[in-house]
Design a protein around this motif. Structure first.
Motif, PDB file in Angstrom:
ATOM      1  N   SER A  70      57.871  60.243  85.643  1.00  9.81           N
ATOM      2  CA  SER A  70      57.012  60.190  84.468  1.00  9.81           C
ATOM      3  C   SER A  70      56.024  59.049  84.659  1.00  9.81           C
ATOM      4  CB  SER A  70      57.843  59.959  83.205  1.00  9.81           C
ATOM      5  OG  SER A  70      56.998  59.789  82.078  1.00  9.81           O
ATOM      6  N   THR A  71      54.749  59.378  84.694  1.00  9.10           N
ATOM      7  CA  THR A  71      53.720  58.368  84.930  1.00  9.10           C
ATOM      8  C   THR A  71      52.461  58.727  84.154  1.00  9.10           C
ATOM      9  OG1 THR A  71      52.502  57.172  86.665  1.00  9.10           O
ATOM     10  CG2 THR A  71      52.812  59.523  86.995  1.00  9.10           C
ATOM     11  N   ASN A  72      51.613  57.735  83.922  1.00  7.01           N
ATOM     12  CA  ASN A  72      50.408  57.931  83.108  1.00  7.01           C
ATOM     13  C   ASN A  72      49.146  57.974  83.959  1.00  7.01           C
ATOM     14  OD1 ASN A  72      50.682  55.231  83.779  1.00  7.01           O
ATOM     15  ND2 ASN A  72      50.108  54.448  81.772  1.00  7.01           N
ATOM     16  N   LYS A 121      47.929  59.241  79.871  1.00  6.97           N
ATOM     17  CA  LYS A 121      49.079  59.487  79.002  1.00  6.97           C
ATOM     18  C   LYS A 121      50.237  59.919  79.895  1.00  6.97           C
ATOM     19  CE  LYS A 121      46.151  60.886  75.116  1.00  6.97           C
ATOM     20  NZ  LYS A 121      45.803  61.953  74.155  1.00  6.97           N
ATOM     21  N   TYR A 122      51.451  59.686  79.428  1.00  8.69           N
ATOM     22  CA  TYR A 122      52.606  59.977  80.268  1.00  8.69           C
ATOM     23  C   TYR A 122      52.865  61.481  80.363  1.00  8.69           C
ATOM     24  CZ  TYR A 122      53.811  55.127  80.932  1.00  8.69           C
ATOM     25  OH  TYR A 122      53.785  53.812  81.318  1.00  8.69           O
ATOM     26  N   ASN A 123      53.028  61.929  81.615  1.00  4.51           N
ATOM     27  CA  ASN A 123      53.396  63.297  81.937  1.00  4.51           C
ATOM     28  C   ASN A 123      54.314  63.267  83.147  1.00  4.51           C
ATOM     29  OD1 ASN A 123      51.811  65.382  80.234  1.00  4.51           O
ATOM     30  ND2 ASN A 123      50.236  63.885  80.782  1.00  4.51           N
ATOM     31  N   ASN A 171      51.729  64.912  77.494  1.00  3.45           N
ATOM     32  CA  ASN A 171      51.067  63.667  77.072  1.00  3.45           C
ATOM     33  C   ASN A 171      51.949  62.775  76.207  1.00  3.45           C
ATOM     34  OD1 ASN A 171      48.693  64.415  78.421  1.00  3.45           O
ATOM     35  ND2 ASN A 171      47.897  65.479  76.618  1.00  3.45           N
ATOM     36  N   SER A 191      55.805  60.189  76.157  1.00  4.60           N
ATOM     37  CA  SER A 191      56.735  59.402  76.955  1.00  4.60           C
ATOM     38  C   SER A 191      58.004  60.190  77.269  1.00  4.60           C
ATOM     39  CB  SER A 191      57.112  58.125  76.200  1.00  4.60           C
ATOM     40  OG  SER A 191      55.996  57.273  76.071  1.00  4.60           O
ATOM     41  N   SER A 199      52.192  53.768  74.615  1.00  9.56           N
ATOM     42  CA  SER A 199      52.428  54.887  75.511  1.00  9.56           C
ATOM     43  C   SER A 199      51.136  55.522  75.999  1.00  9.56           C
ATOM     44  CB  SER A 199      53.281  55.950  74.803  1.00  9.56           C
ATOM     45  OG  SER A 199      52.600  56.462  73.663  1.00  9.56           O
ATOM     46  N   LYS A 200      50.012  55.088  75.432  1.00  8.94           N
ATOM     47  CA  LYS A 200      48.727  55.681  75.777  1.00  8.94           C
ATOM     48  C   LYS A 200      47.787  54.596  76.291  1.00  8.94           C
ATOM     49  CE  LYS A 200      49.605  59.196  72.312  1.00  8.94           C
ATOM     50  NZ  LYS A 200      50.985  58.687  72.073  1.00  8.94           N
ATOM     51  N   LYS A 201      47.213  54.846  77.443  1.00  8.31           N
ATOM     52  CA  LYS A 201      46.393  53.850  78.124  1.00  8.31           C
ATOM     53  C   LYS A 201      45.206  53.410  77.273  1.00  8.31           C
ATOM     54  CE  LYS A 201      47.195  52.667  81.589  1.00  8.31           C
ATOM     55  NZ  LYS A 201      47.970  51.473  82.020  1.00  8.31           N
TER      56      LYS A 201
END
Length: 594
Positions: A33-35, A39-41, A59, A61, A573-575
């Motif tokens: 799980s990476t952004n 956003k994390y996917n 999109n 965590s 959780s969102k860049k």
């Protein structure tokens, strides 16, 4: 000649994160799980190729990933905008849409374990008991589900199962420093450590056979060590430990018949390998200062997720040729040597207790002379020698950052960690202040150039220090910190509530102490400019905590900036949100640089 602009917040916060990872049985695919898209996917690499490709587009965590033993599918625990109510989804290993598997609105699912044939899922959830929890066996073929463990007396979590899947191990979380482990054999419940009135913890439970369990515990000692439990004879014994180091996770490697054990020593992690054949312990060199995740493949290859102070989270594999880095996350446009390794200090607090602290010192050509005091979160956690985009960005822009591991921090033994229980606002507060006095004495900070910032418990401490020691600081940033211990105790998640009396205090029995330690009591002395940041969906420190302090201070005419993130919880959780917040933090602090 072409002139490039100085790296800004975008460079430092375009560093990517990794939340969790898994490797399939034959090590042909690694999913994490990476952004990468902000956003994390879920992304994957087809090993040995390390070029990542996307698997999902949710999109959100992801706290857990597990492979079906036959590589037919993946399971993942994913929440919504940081609400921490993780739901279980299935996903083809080739990627695509998420298939809801175990869903329950407002509940949290955790601790996924699949049976050897991949036909049954074992997990723990708050769905039927939000306080003490229950654990389940779910049949993926016919959709039937049975309860295999009822929580009682404390939040109860399934942690391991025997190879024959007849014996289950679980822990009861009475407090962060009081965690007991049990096995369930049929309807019989047996504790893994001897009965005692002395509080202790158990973690890292691992079956190496149907009747032998290894785990880590600090039973009858201050630092945790490796122990063994014989299921048939119901006997406990200490196996091995390292002085002044706390053992944590345990992972069994069938190939070498050994255990990998992670250990915490102050601000750094270590890794050990214990041979079950020779009964010897040896240290394993690691490429990071922190171990955030560790997995052993059936081949014996070791996969690690971790960071250093100057390198963001990355994934590594160790085979017969040594460590290989699988991802290459760094700070775009900034060389590693331009970043700052922390200096380590030890100082004596008000009562003679030794406190370890780190100072991320700005380089002379960038130093603006200001030091930011950063009380860490937790409070039963620690500031480690690991990468934070925020730290390296602020240091690059001329600020030094001081991070004391005050009493209550982990990594210094059970007794040290217990010192914050029932004393959130006295000992830890004075440890932080003595840290500042240490900096002044050593010529590492000027009294008129100190700023204050913290998140979670660190946000609480920032508020309290502001209220009780305002003259030390020019400005204060509080990131989702509790301001009122009474309302905080009442508003935490239900499965936290059994621990609150020991951890924080009892609203009736400890009314005087909780009143004294609540920042909301010191509004009159909170005179410095403040910036308060809050996630609207935070389940740990609810928005009402920040609302209280902001409204109360504004009613007194104080200068308070307030930023609420509608799609975040207890973190970022969102860049785009992370960048927005820390751009504004920088602008806020820069306003006080003369």
């Amino acid at each position: 000649m072409i002139q490039f602009k100085q790296p800004d917040v975008e460079n430092f916060f375009q560093t990517f994160g990794i939340q969790s990872f898994a490797v399939n049985k034959d090590e042909t695919q690694l999913v994490f799980s990476t952004n990468l898209n902000g956003k994390y996917n879920l992304w994957a690499m087809d090993l040995p190729d390390t070029f990542p490709y996307p698997l999902s587009f949710h999109n959100q965590s992801c706290s857990e990933i597990t492979f079906d033993p036959k590589s037919r599918f993946l399971l993942a625990v994913i929440d919504q905008d940081g609400d921490e109510n993780g739901q279980v989804y299935a996903l083809p290993t080739s990627g695509g849409s998420l298939e809801p598997l175990r869903q329950y609105e407002g509940a949290r699912h955790m601790g996924l374990r699949l049976s050897k044939d991949g036909e049954k899922l074992y997990y723990t959830s708050t769905k039927d008991d939000s306080t003490y929890l229950k654990s389940y066996e779910y049949n993926l073929n016919d959709g039937t589900e049975t309860i295999i463990q009822h929580g009682k007396g404390a939040s109860t979590h399934l942690t391991a199962k025997s190879p024959d899947e007849q014996t289950f191990a679980y822990v009861k979380h009475y407090a962060n420093t009081y965690v007991l482990a049990f096995i369930k054999k049929g309807e019989q419940e047996v504790m893994l450590t001897p009965k005692t009135d002395k509080q202790h913890t158990v973690s890292g439970i691992e079956f190496v056979s149907d009747n032998i369990i290894y785990f880590t515990t600090d039973f009858d000692e201050d630092f945790s060590y490796l122990a063994r439990f014989d299921v048939d004879n119901e006997t406990f014994e200490k196996v091995t430990g390292v002085e002044q180091e706390g053992f944590d996770r345990v992972i069994f490697d069938k190939v070498t018949n050994s255990l990998y054990i992670t250990a915490e020593k102050g601000v750094r992690d270590k890794l050990y390998q214990y041979s079950l054949d020779t009964e010897t312990l040896k240290e394993v060199e690691i490429p990071t200062s922190e171990i955030a995740g560790l997995k052993v493949a059936e081949s014996g290859n070791l996969y690690l997720m971790g960071r250093t102070a100057v390198r963001p989270p990355n994934l590594y594999v160790r085979d017969e040729n040594g460590w290989k880095q699988l991802t290459n996350y760094n700070v775009p446009g900034v060389k590693e040597e331009e970043l700052v390794e922390p200096e380590l200090f030890t100082y004596k607090s008000f009562d003679g207790l030794e406190i370890e602290a780190q100072l991320f010192k700005a380089k002379p050509d960038k130093d603006n002379g200001h030091v930011i005091l950063w009380p860490h979160g937790g409070p039963q956690a620690a500031e480690r020698a690991t990468f934070r985009s925020l730290f390296q960005f602020l240091v690059y822009r001329g600020y030094s950052i001081f991070t004391p591991n005050f009493r209550g921090s982990t990594g210094y033994g059970l007794a040290f960690s217990k010192m914050v229980e029932g004393d959130w606002g006295h000992g830890p507060r004075l440890d932080n202040m003595e840290g500042l006095e240490f900096l002044f004495k050593e010529g590492l900070a000027d009294r008129d150039k100190v700023l204050l910032m913290g998140g979670s418990y660190g946000g609480y401490m920032a508020l309290l220090l502001h209220g009780r020691h305002a003259d030390y600081f020019k400005a204060v940033v509080d990131i989702f910190g509790p301001c009122n211990l009474f309302s905080f105790i009442e508003s935490v998640p239900e499965h936290w509530k059994p621990v609150m009396k020991q951890w924080v205090g009892d609203p009736v029995e400890d009314k005087e102490k909780l009143t004294e330690d609540s920042p909301i009591q010191y509004l009159d002395t909170m005179t410095k400019p403040m910036f308060v940041i809050q996630g609207a969906k935070d389940p740990r420190v609810v928005k009402a905590e920040s609302d209280q302090i902001v409204e109360a201070l504004r009613a007194k005419g104080r200068d308070v900036k307030y930023l609420v993130l509608e799609d975040e919880g207890h973190g970022f959780s969102k860049k785009a949100n992370e960048m927005k917040v820390y751009e504004e933090v920088l602008a806020f602090f820069d306003g006080f640089i003369s």
